[in-house]
Design a protein around this motif. Structure first.
Motif, PDB file in Angstrom:
ATOM      1  N   ASP A 137       0.829  -1.212   0.000  1.00  0.00           N
ATOM      2  CA  ASP A 137       0.000   0.000   0.000  1.00  0.00           C
ATOM      3  C   ASP A 137       0.861   1.259   0.000  1.00  0.00           C
ATOM      4  O   ASP A 137       0.573   2.228  -0.718  1.00  0.00           O
ATOM      5  N   LEU A 138       1.933   1.251   0.784  1.00  0.00           N
ATOM      6  CA  LEU A 138       2.757   2.447   0.912  1.00  0.00           C
ATOM      7  C   LEU A 138       3.547   2.747  -0.363  1.00  0.00           C
ATOM      8  O   LEU A 138       3.905   3.901  -0.612  1.00  0.00           O
ATOM      9  N   LEU A 139       3.810   1.716  -1.146  1.00  0.00           N
ATOM     10  CA  LEU A 139       4.627   1.895  -2.356  1.00  0.00           C
ATOM     11  C   LEU A 139       3.785   1.940  -3.628  1.00  0.00           C
ATOM     12  O   LEU A 139       4.289   1.724  -4.724  1.00  0.00           O
ATOM     13  N   GLN A 140       2.518   2.241  -3.486  1.00  0.00           N
ATOM     14  CA  GLN A 140       1.661   2.379  -4.672  1.00  0.00           C
ATOM     15  C   GLN A 140       2.156   3.511  -5.551  1.00  0.00           C
ATOM     16  O   GLN A 140       2.483   4.601  -5.072  1.00  0.00           O
ATOM     17  N   ARG A 141       2.205   3.265  -6.875  1.00  0.00           N
ATOM     18  CA  ARG A 141       2.511   4.355  -7.794  1.00  0.00           C
ATOM     19  C   ARG A 141       1.320   5.315  -7.869  1.00  0.00           C
ATOM     20  O   ARG A 141       0.191   4.945  -7.502  1.00  0.00           O
ATOM     21  N   PRO A 142       1.553   6.552  -8.335  1.00  0.00           N
ATOM     22  CA  PRO A 142       0.437   7.503  -8.477  1.00  0.00           C
ATOM     23  C   PRO A 142      -0.670   6.921  -9.355  1.00  0.00           C
ATOM     24  O   PRO A 142      -0.406   6.339 -10.410  1.00  0.00           O
ATOM     25  N   ARG A 143      -1.871   7.047  -8.894  1.00  0.00           N
ATOM     26  CA  ARG A 143      -3.006   6.510  -9.649  1.00  0.00           C
ATOM     27  C   ARG A 143      -3.463   7.527 -10.694  1.00  0.00           C
ATOM     28  O   ARG A 143      -3.533   8.718 -10.435  1.00  0.00           O
ATOM     29  N   VAL A 144      -3.776   7.020 -11.883  1.00  0.00           N
ATOM     30  CA  VAL A 144      -4.247   7.855 -12.976  1.00  0.00           C
ATOM     31  C   VAL A 144      -5.593   7.324 -13.441  1.00  0.00           C
ATOM     32  O   VAL A 144      -5.780   6.100 -13.571  1.00  0.00           O
ATOM     33  N   ASP A 145      -6.528   8.218 -13.666  1.00  0.00           N
ATOM     34  CA  ASP A 145      -7.851   7.810 -14.144  1.00  0.00           C
ATOM     35  C   ASP A 145      -7.746   7.366 -15.603  1.00  0.00           C
ATOM     36  O   ASP A 145      -7.446   8.168 -16.486  1.00  0.00           O
ATOM     37  N   VAL A 146      -7.967   6.077 -15.839  1.00  0.00           N
ATOM     38  CA  VAL A 146      -7.895   5.549 -17.206  1.00  0.00           C
ATOM     39  C   VAL A 146      -9.248   5.005 -17.642  1.00  0.00           C
ATOM     40  O   VAL A 146      -9.332   4.184 -18.556  1.00  0.00           O
ATOM     41  N   SER A 147     -10.302   5.479 -17.021  1.00  0.00           N
ATOM     42  CA  SER A 147     -11.632   4.925 -17.282  1.00  0.00           C
ATOM     43  C   SER A 147     -12.022   5.007 -18.749  1.00  0.00           C
ATOM     44  O   SER A 147     -12.649   4.095 -19.286  1.00  0.00           O
ATOM     45  N   ASP A 148     -11.665   6.123 -19.410  1.00  0.00           N
ATOM     46  CA  ASP A 148     -12.022   6.231 -20.822  1.00  0.00           C
ATOM     47  C   ASP A 148     -10.791   6.415 -21.710  1.00  0.00           C
ATOM     48  O   ASP A 148     -10.916   6.737 -22.890  1.00  0.00           O
ATOM     49  N   LEU A 149      -9.607   6.193 -21.138  1.00  0.00           N
ATOM     50  CA  LEU A 149      -8.368   6.421 -21.878  1.00  0.00           C
ATOM     51  C   LEU A 149      -8.273   5.538 -23.114  1.00  0.00           C
ATOM     52  O   LEU A 149      -8.015   6.016 -24.230  1.00  0.00           O
ATOM     53  N   TYR A 150      -8.490   4.248 -22.944  1.00  0.00           N
ATOM     54  CA  TYR A 150      -8.298   3.321 -24.057  1.00  0.00           C
ATOM     55  C   TYR A 150      -9.406   3.464 -25.098  1.00  0.00           C
ATOM     56  O   TYR A 150      -9.147   3.311 -26.296  1.00  0.00           O
ATOM     57  N   GLU A 151     -10.602   3.780 -24.644  1.00  0.00           N
ATOM     58  CA  GLU A 151     -11.702   3.970 -25.595  1.00  0.00           C
ATOM     59  C   GLU A 151     -11.428   5.166 -26.504  1.00  0.00           C
ATOM     60  O   GLU A 151     -11.588   5.086 -27.731  1.00  0.00           O
ATOM     61  N   LYS A 152     -10.986   6.286 -25.919  1.00  0.00           N
ATOM     62  CA  LYS A 152     -10.673   7.475 -26.717  1.00  0.00           C
ATOM     63  C   LYS A 152      -9.493   7.218 -27.651  1.00  0.00           C
ATOM     64  O   LYS A 152      -9.505   7.619 -28.813  1.00  0.00           O
ATOM     65  N   THR A 153      -8.483   6.567 -27.112  1.00  0.00           N
ATOM     66  CA  THR A 153      -7.286   6.303 -27.905  1.00  0.00           C
ATOM     67  C   THR A 153      -7.596   5.386 -29.078  1.00  0.00           C
ATOM     68  O   THR A 153      -7.149   5.619 -30.210  1.00  0.00           O
ATOM     69  N   GLU A 154      -8.367   4.348 -28.820  1.00  0.00           N
ATOM     70  CA  GLU A 154      -8.699   3.388 -29.871  1.00  0.00           C
ATOM     71  C   GLU A 154      -9.512   4.054 -30.979  1.00  0.00           C
ATOM     72  O   GLU A 154      -9.338   3.734 -32.170  1.00  0.00           O
ATOM     73  N   ALA A 155     -10.385   4.978 -30.614  1.00  0.00           N
ATOM     74  CA  ALA A 155     -11.186   5.676 -31.621  1.00  0.00           C
ATOM     75  C   ALA A 155     -10.308   6.513 -32.547  1.00  0.00           C
ATOM     76  O   ALA A 155     -10.500   6.533 -33.776  1.00  0.00           O
ATOM     77  N   ILE A 156      -9.317   7.186 -31.972  1.00  0.00           N
ATOM     78  CA  ILE A 156      -8.399   7.989 -32.797  1.00  0.00           C
ATOM     79  C   ILE A 156      -7.551   7.088 -33.685  1.00  0.00           C
ATOM     80  O   ILE A 156      -7.346   7.367 -34.872  1.00  0.00           O
ATOM     81  N   LEU A 157      -7.064   5.995 -33.126  1.00  0.00           N
ATOM     82  CA  LEU A 157      -6.261   5.052 -33.925  1.00  0.00           C
ATOM     83  C   LEU A 157      -7.062   4.508 -35.106  1.00  0.00           C
ATOM     84  O   LEU A 157      -6.530   4.354 -36.212  1.00  0.00           O
ATOM     85  N   ALA A 158      -8.336   4.231 -34.863  1.00  0.00           N
ATOM     86  CA  ALA A 158      -9.179   3.702 -35.947  1.00  0.00           C
ATOM     87  C   ALA A 158      -9.306   4.717 -37.080  1.00  0.00           C
ATOM     88  O   ALA A 158      -9.268   4.352 -38.268  1.00  0.00           O
ATOM     89  N   GLU A 159      -9.431   5.988 -36.740  1.00  0.00           N
ATOM     90  CA  GLU A 159      -9.522   7.021 -37.778  1.00  0.00           C
ATOM     91  C   GLU A 159      -8.218   7.121 -38.563  1.00  0.00           C
ATOM     92  O   GLU A 159      -8.230   7.294 -39.786  1.00  0.00           O
ATOM     93  N   ILE A 160      -7.113   7.015 -37.888  1.00  0.00           N
ATOM     94  CA  ILE A 160      -5.823   7.091 -38.580  1.00  0.00           C
ATOM     95  C   ILE A 160      -5.644   5.891 -39.501  1.00  0.00           C
ATOM     96  O   ILE A 160      -5.166   6.025 -40.629  1.00  0.00           O
ATOM     97  N   GLN A 161      -6.053   4.728 -39.038  1.00  0.00           N
ATOM     98  CA  GLN A 161      -5.944   3.529 -39.879  1.00  0.00           C
ATOM     99  C   GLN A 161      -6.801   3.650 -41.130  1.00  0.00           C
ATOM    100  O   GLN A 161      -6.404   3.218 -42.217  1.00  0.00           O
ATOM    101  N   GLN A 162      -7.956   4.276 -40.994  1.00  0.00           N
ATOM    102  CA  GLN A 162      -8.874   4.382 -42.125  1.00  0.00           C
ATOM    103  C   GLN A 162      -8.558   5.563 -43.044  1.00  0.00           C
ATOM    104  O   GLN A 162      -8.666   5.452 -44.270  1.00  0.00           O
ATOM    105  N   GLU A 163      -8.139   6.689 -42.458  1.00  0.00           N
ATOM    106  CA  GLU A 163      -8.014   7.921 -43.241  1.00  0.00           C
ATOM    107  C   GLU A 163      -6.576   8.344 -43.511  1.00  0.00           C
ATOM    108  O   GLU A 163      -6.334   9.254 -44.315  1.00  0.00           O
ATOM    109  N   GLY A 164      -5.613   7.744 -42.835  1.00  0.00           N
ATOM    110  CA  GLY A 164      -4.217   8.069 -43.094  1.00  0.00           C
ATOM    111  C   GLY A 164      -3.839   9.498 -42.758  1.00  0.00           C
ATOM    112  O   GLY A 164      -4.189  10.022 -41.686  1.00  0.00           O
TER     113      GLY A 164
END
Length: 427
Positions: free
Chosen positions: A14-41
């Motif tokens: 518990d004492l050595l926990q790294r800083p927590r970052v909210d990633v609740s929608d991180l991967y969803e947003k990132t994946e959406a942008i990646l999909a656009e790049i894959q499709q539209e270049g």
């Protein structure tokens, strides 16, 4: 920094926990942008470059004229420093070549492996608040030594499309062949999928913010390999009563100044050294241009007073730091007990900054506890090992029956037949 005195081992996790970052929608947003790049270049790359970096220009690739101009613009002392660092990095990484050896595992059976460079590698260099030209050397030089045929680099531009001249100078020196003014998720997507302008790469290297890290992890699932999971920077310092508190404080702050999501850990067996170090941290942080970021990191950092050197080492191995500094007596002997760490700095006169810039070791290292299972970037990161074997007729006559027995036991008749037919032909 928060201080603790001899906490029980049951509390370490518990004492050595790294800083927590909210990633609740991180991967969803990132994946959406990646999909656009894959499709539209390129169209999607330009759209997100304007949105995230404010760059509205059409030119994505940096010209040779721009690189030459950057070299002219840099002060001579900085160019000399970069060249010296490059020489040391090259010397250390070139020493990592392993000669090919053929091994006769039994009479007539010869096995060996050959090192083959990954043909196409993409390097990502963060922009943000600091021009990390040192990372260009760390990633580009091993790629060149390994013999990668195509080395490209992406880095965020400013609103005018400019890139810090030291990044461009270091890239040419390291052997990077093409440079693109593209940052963030769009850079990772462009190198992973390929666009009209950016070629598709086989492996992507380099640190970045949480969006870059998420993008690397997502493309690494099925599109291209990545170097490692890499997050915010961290350092752990072990200090006994021989340590210089001012040195230790400076080492802690050298990582804290990377930003509020970094973390630094101090372990000491001396309450006097611990308290003096914390006082030095408070004093030195006020003198830093990046004070706000450093103070943010310090708010989620820890100092521990422990009972012995062995307990300090046990806690360090439990934490598995990206950087480990041994400011203790007999530091070389202590270093032999290190099990989990990205890079180790031995003794009172070996600052972590040396590894970041110019000693020769690589500063692209596993963070967030990944040092338990990952190495830092090294020459092997850019190499594939292909195994070879050659069996003579005499060798097959001796080894073949062993293979037949094992294949039959696994109910793989075709495997057995591949040997049996050859053995019959030798009768």
């Amino acid at each position: 920094m928060q201080s603790y005195i001899n906490p029980p081992k049951s509390d370490w996790s518990d004492l050595l926990q790294r800083p927590r970052v909210d990633v609740s929608d991180l991967y969803e947003k990132t994946e959406a942008i990646l999909a656009e790049i894959q499709q539209e270049g390129d169209a999607a790359v330009r759209r997100y470059s304007e949105r995230f970096d404010g760059y509205r220009g059409a030119e994505l690739e940096v010209t040779q004229a721009e690189i030459t101009q950057a070299e002219t613009a840099l002060p001579e002392d900085l160019k000399a420093a970069i060249r010296r660092a490059a020489d040391n990095i090259e010397k250390f990484h070139a020493s990592q070549w392993q000669p090919m050896q053929k091994v006769e595992t039994q009479t007539g059976v010869t096995c060996w492996q050959k090192s083959v460079p990954i043909e196409k590698v993409g390097l990502y260099i963060p922009g943000g608040t600091a021009p990390l030209f040192s990372t260009v050397l760390m990633l580009g030089i091993p790629a060149r030594i390994a013999g990668c045929k195509e080395i490209v680099l992406c880095t965020p531009p400013d609103e005018q499309g400019g890139i810090h001249p030291a990044i461009l100078f270091a890239a040419r020196l390291a052997g990077v062949q093409r440079i693109f003014r593209i940052g963030g998720i769009q850079a990772i997507g462009a190198m992973a999928y390929g666009t009209e302008t950016v070629p598709k790469m086989y492996k992507i290297f380099g640190p970045g913010n949480r969006f870059v890290t998420a993008a690397k992890q997502l493309v690494g699932l099925k599109n291209t390999a990545i170097d490692m999971p890499a997050g915010p920077s961290e350092v752990l310092v072990m200090a006994d009563d021989s340590a210089n508190p001012a040195f230790v404080a400076a080492d802690l702050l050298s990582q804290a100044e990377h930003g509020a999501d970094s973390q630094v850990i101090l372990l000491s067996t001396s309450d006097e050294v611990l308290q003096a170090t914390l006082a030095e941290v408070d004093k030195q942080v006020k003198q830093l241009p990046r004070q706000a970021g450093a103070e943010g990191a310090l708010s989620d950092s820890r100092a521990f007073l422990l009972t012995s050197l062995d307990e300090m080492m046990e806690m360090s191995n439990f934490y598995a730091p990206e950087h480990l500094i041994l400011s203790v007596r007999n530091a070389s002997e202590v270093a032999e007990k290190v099990v989990n760490a990205g890079s180790v700095f031995i003794g009172h006169y070996t600052p972590e900054s040396a590894g970041d810039y110019a000693s020769g070791t690589n500063h692209t290292l596993p963070t967030h506890g990944h040092a338990r299972s990952y190495s830092g970037v090294n020459l092997d990161s850019y190499i594939r090992k292909i195994t070879f074997q050659e069996i003579t007729p005499e060798g097959l006559q001796e080894l073949g029956p062993i293979i037949e027995i094992m294949a039959e036991a696994e109910l793989l008749q075709a495997h057995k037949n591949a040997v049996s037919l050859r053995l019959k032909s030798l009768q």
